[in-house]
Design an enzyme around this catalytic site. Structure first.
Site, mmCIF file in Angstrom:
data_model
loop_
_atom_site.group_PDB
_atom_site.id
_atom_site.type_symbol
_atom_site.label_atom_id
_atom_site.label_comp_id
_atom_site.label_asym_id
_atom_site.label_seq_id
_atom_site.Cartn_x
_atom_site.Cartn_y
_atom_site.Cartn_z
ATOM 1 N N SER A 34 0.828 -1.203 0.000
ATOM 2 C CA SER A 34 0.000 0.000 0.000
ATOM 3 C C SER A 34 0.872 1.267 0.000
ATOM 4 O O SER A 34 1.721 1.430 -0.871
ATOM 5 C CB SER A 34 -0.953 -0.042 1.199
ATOM 6 O OG SER A 34 -1.987 0.909 1.043
ATOM 7 N N ASP A 48 -9.302 -5.954 -4.417
ATOM 8 C CA ASP A 48 -8.822 -4.943 -3.474
ATOM 9 C C ASP A 48 -9.938 -3.934 -3.203
ATOM 10 O O ASP A 48 -10.443 -3.278 -4.114
ATOM 11 C CB ASP A 48 -7.598 -4.225 -4.058
ATOM 12 C CG ASP A 48 -6.826 -3.441 -3.019
ATOM 13 O OD1 ASP A 48 -7.461 -2.840 -2.131
ATOM 14 O OD2 ASP A 48 -5.580 -3.405 -3.107
ATOM 15 N N HIS A 77 -6.873 -6.323 -0.157
ATOM 16 C CA HIS A 77 -5.781 -5.353 -0.096
ATOM 17 C C HIS A 77 -4.490 -5.905 0.509
ATOM 18 O O HIS A 77 -3.402 -5.692 -0.028
ATOM 19 C CB HIS A 77 -6.256 -4.133 0.705
ATOM 20 C CG HIS A 77 -5.277 -3.009 0.725
ATOM 21 N ND1 HIS A 77 -4.845 -2.386 -0.427
ATOM 22 C CD2 HIS A 77 -4.624 -2.393 1.753
ATOM 23 C CE1 HIS A 77 -3.992 -1.426 -0.114
ATOM 24 N NE2 HIS A 77 -3.832 -1.416 1.193
#
Length: 244
Positions: free
Chosen positions: A88, A188, A218
């Site tokens: 991320s 995601d 995610h």
């Protein structure tokens, strides 16, 4: 530097970076796997994390980048070849590092460089209306996965800092020439899946790979296809980016 996990193995090392509001535990399973393969690992805490959300609200994307660079410098002292990989926001930080420092290769996982939501894109304005928003929890489909610890909320200022980082990384992507591996879950719920293709297409790397995971949300390092992630990352490092 506050360390979340580390292993001192071989002369090849990897820096693993967690996401916004997250913890090194997000990427530690990958670190453990690579350590068993003889790769040295280092997973730092980014500034403002590991304490409370108000501490995080006082930080900027440059503060997080400083934490990443400090850990990278430390790992360089131990290893002649250093890869960087992040989840991320941590992935965006690693791409930023790869655009500016001589890393051996870069791995981005579920990394945002473009969000297709007017609220996020207008965060420069919205941050004056609401100082915090809901937490960034969730992101794992596998019910058997360990709990994913994050802060209960995030300051909108931090989301504005994330947007600034993303805008910079998009511009920097063509400058990245080292081998690159881009991993993105198709399910995601936090980062729009097209981000994987956007990053891949813009990278200046001659050796680059894009992996889409059909059944992952995610946190790809802890979800159903985590073993695929582990194996792809190891293969990428083992072959110096030639193949996965």
């Amino acid at each position: 530097m506050k360390i979340g996990f580390e292993s001192r193995q071989g002369d090849t090392g990897i820096l693993l970076v967690h996401g916004l509001t997250g913890t090194p535990g997000e990427v530690e399973p990958l670190g453990n796997y690579l350590a068993q393969k003889g790769i040295s690992t280092l997973g730092p805490w980014l500034k403002g994390h590991g304490t409370n959300p108000k501490d995080l609200s006082k930080t900027t994307w440059q503060d997080w980048a400083e934490s990443v660079h400090e850990a990278y410098t430390e790992l360089q002292k131990r290893c002649s070849k250093v890869y960087v990989g992040g989840l991320s926001m941590g992935g965006a930080q690693c791409l930023h590092l790869a655009a500016n420092y001589p890393v051996a290769g870069v791995i981005s996982m579920a990394t945002p460089v473009k969000i297709f939501d007017f609220r996020f894109n207008g965060i420069a304005f919205f941050r004056f209306l609401q100082w915090r928003t809901s937490s960034l929890t969730g992101g794992i489909l596998d019910p058997s996965a360990p709990s994913h610890a994050t802060y209960p909320f995030v300051a909108t200022k931090n989301l504005f800092e994330l947007k600034k980082l993303m805008d910079i990384v998009r511009v920097e992507l063509p400058r990245i020439k080292v081998p690159a591996l881009v991993i993105q879950g198709r399910k995601d719920s936090m980062v729009p899946p097209p981000n994987g293709q956007i990053i891949y297409d813009a990278l200046g790397s001659a050796r680059k790979h894009l992996v889409y995971l059909d059944n992952s949300d995610h946190v790809v390092t802890m979800d159903y296809e985590k073993n695929v992630v582990f194996e792809k990352v190891f293969r990428f490092i083992e072959t110096s980016g030639e193949s996965i």
